[in-house]
Design a protein around this motif. Sequence first.
Motif: not given
Length: 129
Positions: A57-75
């Motif tokens: 799957s491409w679940s949310a658990g397989n996503a990573i984020y830059a610290d500057s956008v974590k909690g605000r952006f979702a891929i």
Amino acid sequence: QVQLVESGGGLVQAGGSLRLSCAASGRTFRSYAMGWFRQVPGKEREFVAAISWSGGSWSAGNAIYADSVKGRFAISRVNAGNTVSLQMNSLKAEDTAVYYCAANLDGAANTRLDDYDYWGQGTQVTVSS
């Protein structure tokens, strides 16, 4: 070959939201990783978010984020994996940039530009303060 086309950029006030989309066509594979990067004039292109195929799957658990956008952006990936979206909330003036999507054929959701094999042309996001 893989073609990537971004859409959804525009002008938004600080605190607002935008949703970017990237449509992949050509020789596409569901197992490759997709990422978003951004660039402002005079600065290097920087990592924003990426998502990989893992565990079937491409679940949310397989996503990573830059610290500057974590909690605000979702891929996320939809359309059998051929479209990747970036939901951007609580936008700040410093999020203003050209946003690019990219594909990494070896499937790893990495942060390094050099790991990505294909790139889109970019879409402008402008956040007014």
